[in-house]
Design an enzyme around this catalytic site. Structure first.
Site, PDB file in Angstrom:
ATOM      1  N   LYS A 122       0.818  -1.221   0.000  1.00 26.92           N
ATOM      2  CA  LYS A 122       0.000   0.000   0.000  1.00 26.92           C
ATOM      3  C   LYS A 122       0.846   1.263   0.000  1.00 26.92           C
ATOM      4  O   LYS A 122       0.463   2.262  -0.591  1.00 26.92           O
ATOM      5  CB  LYS A 122      -0.971   0.003   1.187  1.00 26.92           C
ATOM      6  CG  LYS A 122      -2.073  -1.019   1.046  1.00 26.92           C
ATOM      7  CD  LYS A 122      -3.327  -0.614   1.788  1.00 26.92           C
ATOM      8  CE  LYS A 122      -4.458  -1.561   1.436  1.00 26.92           C
ATOM      9  NZ  LYS A 122      -5.687  -1.291   2.173  1.00 26.92           N
ATOM     10  N   LYS A 205      -9.077  -9.442 -10.575  1.00 24.37           N
ATOM     11  CA  LYS A 205     -10.140  -9.734  -9.621  1.00 24.37           C
ATOM     12  C   LYS A 205     -11.265  -8.716  -9.742  1.00 24.37           C
ATOM     13  O   LYS A 205     -11.024  -7.574 -10.096  1.00 24.37           O
ATOM     14  CB  LYS A 205      -9.552  -9.883  -8.203  1.00 24.37           C
ATOM     15  CG  LYS A 205      -9.740  -8.780  -7.240  1.00 24.37           C
ATOM     16  CD  LYS A 205      -9.046  -9.072  -5.919  1.00 24.37           C
ATOM     17  CE  LYS A 205      -9.046  -7.805  -5.091  1.00 24.37           C
ATOM     18  NZ  LYS A 205     -10.107  -7.617  -4.152  1.00 24.37           N
ATOM     19  N   LYS A 208     -14.185  -2.932  -6.914  1.00 22.05           N
ATOM     20  CA  LYS A 208     -14.928  -1.673  -7.012  1.00 22.05           C
ATOM     21  C   LYS A 208     -14.129  -0.634  -7.786  1.00 22.05           C
ATOM     22  O   LYS A 208     -14.682   0.325  -8.289  1.00 22.05           O
ATOM     23  CB  LYS A 208     -15.283  -1.135  -5.632  1.00 22.05           C
ATOM     24  CG  LYS A 208     -14.075  -0.770  -4.802  1.00 22.05           C
ATOM     25  CD  LYS A 208     -14.456  -0.022  -3.540  1.00 22.05           C
ATOM     26  CE  LYS A 208     -13.254   0.261  -2.664  1.00 22.05           C
ATOM     27  NZ  LYS A 208     -12.483  -0.899  -2.253  1.00 22.05           N
TER      28      LYS A 208
END
Ligand code: ADP
Ligand code: TRP
Length: 342
Positions: A122, A205, A208
Site C-alpha cells: 500500500k 479480480k 470496485k
C-alpha cells in the site's frame, strides 16, 4: 469458541465482497448456537465489525467515511448478519480498540511491522509519505482480536500475516508480563471461499476500482442489469467441457462456472457434467437466473435499509454497547498487567 472478524468499510459492494467475505460470516453465525437470551450469555455470539478506525490510514472525506460505514452495515444486515444474534458494531464507537492498540504498541516490534507485506504494497515507493496509521495498522488489528479473546478469525489469505503478528504480540505480552491474559487466536480461512474475477477479464479480480461497471456485479444491480451483465460477460468460443480439468487456461469460463458453483452448491465437476458440450449461450441464462434468484432478496433488503441512517446508527450503537462490555475485562487486565492501574 469466539468468532470475530472485521471488514474495511468501502462503498460500492460487489459479488466479490459477498462471496469472498460477507457470506462466510453469515455461515459462521448460522453455525453458532443461538445466544442464550434467558441468561444473557454472550459466549456463543460472533463479533463482526466495520474497521472504520483502520480506514484513517488513507485519506477520505468525512462524509464518505460515514456513508461507507452505514452502507456496509446495511449490506451486512441485508446479506444475513442478524444484529440480535451477532454483535455488529463499528470500531470507532468502542474506545477500547484505540486504548488497547496503544498498550500493545509497547509489545509490538519495529522489525515485525517492517515485514508486513500489506504495508509495503500500500505504501509503494512513497514510504516516507505513508501515514503512521498505515504502518501500525496491524497493531490495531491485533487489539481488535485480542480484546475479545477471539479463537477463530475468518479472513482471506491476504490477512494471514496480520493474524500471525497478532499471535506474536499476544505470546510476547503474556510472557513479558507473566500473565495468561490473551487467548492465542487462529486464522480461519474458509475452504469454499471463492475468488471472483472480473466479467471482462478473467485474470483481474472483480473490484470496485475497475472503471468498467460491466466488469462487476454490484449488490445494487436490478434484475435486468444482472441479466445484461451475464449476457455480455466475456467468454471464449469453445463449449463447456464435460471434464473440469479442461477448463485449464480458460479464465473467463472458469470464473462463470465458479460463480454458478458458489450459488448452486454444486462443484465444477457436477456443473461440467450438466452443461458439458453446450455453449455459453445455453449456460448464461441459467447463471443469470441463479444470480437473480439469490441476489434479488439481498438487493431489496439492502436498498430498503441503506439510506435509513437512524436505523443503521441504532444497530451500531446497540452493538457497540455489547462490544464495549465484552472488551472491558481484557482491557482492564492489560492495564493491570502493565502496572498502569490496579
Ligand atoms: P475491492 O477490491 O473492491 O476494493 P476490498 O479490498 O474492499 O475490495 O475487499 C473487501 C473484502 O472483500 C475483503 O475481505 C476481500 O477479501 C473481499 N473481496 C474483494 N474482492 C473480492 C473478489 N473479487 N473475490 C473474493 N473476495 C473479494
Ligand atoms: N484488515 C482486515 C482487512 O483488510 C480488516 C480487519 C481489521 C480485521 N481488523 C480485523 C479482520 C480483525 C479480522 C480481525 O480485511
Amino acid at each position: 469458541m469466539r468468532v470475530l472478524s472485521g471488514i474495511q468499510p468501502t462503498g460500492n459492494l460487489h459479488l466479490g465482497n459477498y462471496l469472498g467475505a460477507i457470506r462466510n460470516w453469515v455461515r459462521m453465525q448460522e453455525e453458532m448456537p443461538a445466544a442464550d437470551a434467558a441468561t444473557g450469555s454472550a459466549d456463543s455470539r460472533c463479533f463482526f465489525f466495520l474497521a472504520d478506525l483502520h480506514s484513517i490510514s488513507e485519506h477520505l472525506a468525512p462524509a464518505d467515511r460515514l456513508r461507507n460505514v452505514r452502507e456496509m452495515t446495511a449490506a451486512l444486515v441485508a446479506c444475513g448478519i442478524d444484529p440480535d444474534r451477532s454483535v455488529l458494531f463499528n470500531q470507532a464507537r468502542v474506545p477500547a480498540h484505540a486504548e488497547m492498540q496503544w498498550l500493545l504498541n509497547g509489545t509490538a516490534r519495529m522489525g515485525w511491522l517492517n515485514r508486513m507485506t500489506q504495508f509495503k504494497d500500500k505504501a509503494g515507493k512513497n514510504k516516507e509519505g505513508a501515514s503512521i496509521a498505515l504502518f501500525t495498522y496491524p497493531v490495531l488489528q491485533a487489539a481488535d482480536v485480542l480484546l475479545y479473546q477471539a479463537t477463530h478469525v475468518p479472513v482471506g489469505e491476504d490477512q494471514k500475516q496480520h493474524l500471525e503478528l497478532t499471535r506474536d504480540i499476544a505470546i510476547k505480552f503474556n510472557a513479558d508480563f507473566d500473565v495468561e491474559l490473551f487467548t492465542i487466536p487462529d486464522p480461519y480461512i474458509p475452504k469454499q471461499t471463492a475468488r471472483i474475477m472480473s466479467l471482462r477479464d478473467g485474470t483481474a479480480k472483480m473490484s470496485k476500482s475497475d472503471p468498467s461497471d460491466m466488469s462487476r456485479i454490484n449488490l445494487t444491480d436490478d434484475d435486468d442489469t444482472l441479466v445484461q451483465k451475464v449476457r455480455k460477460a466475456r467468454t471464449d468460443p469453445e463449449p463447456i467441457p464435460a471434464d473440469p480439468a479442461e477448463l485449464e487456461g480458460r479464465a473467463e469460463a472458469t470464473n462463470l462456472i465458479d460463480i454458478y458453483a458458489a450459488f448452486s452448491g454444486q462443484d465444477r465437476a457436477a456443473i461440467c457434467a450438466a452443461f458439458g458440450g453446450q455453449g455459453f449461450g445455453a449456460f448464461k441464462p441459467a447463471l443469470a437466473d441463479l444470480l437473480v434468484h439469490h441476489l434479488a432478496p439481498i438487493r431489496d433488503r439492502y436498498v430498503a435499509l441503506k439510506d435509513d441512517d437512524a436505523a443503521l446508527d441504532a444497530i451500531l450503537v446497540k452493538g457497540a454497547g455489547k462490544a464495549a462490555e465484552a472488551a472491558a475485562p481484557t482491557l482492564k487486565g492489560a492495564y493491570e498487567a502493565m502496572g498502569l492501574m490496579r
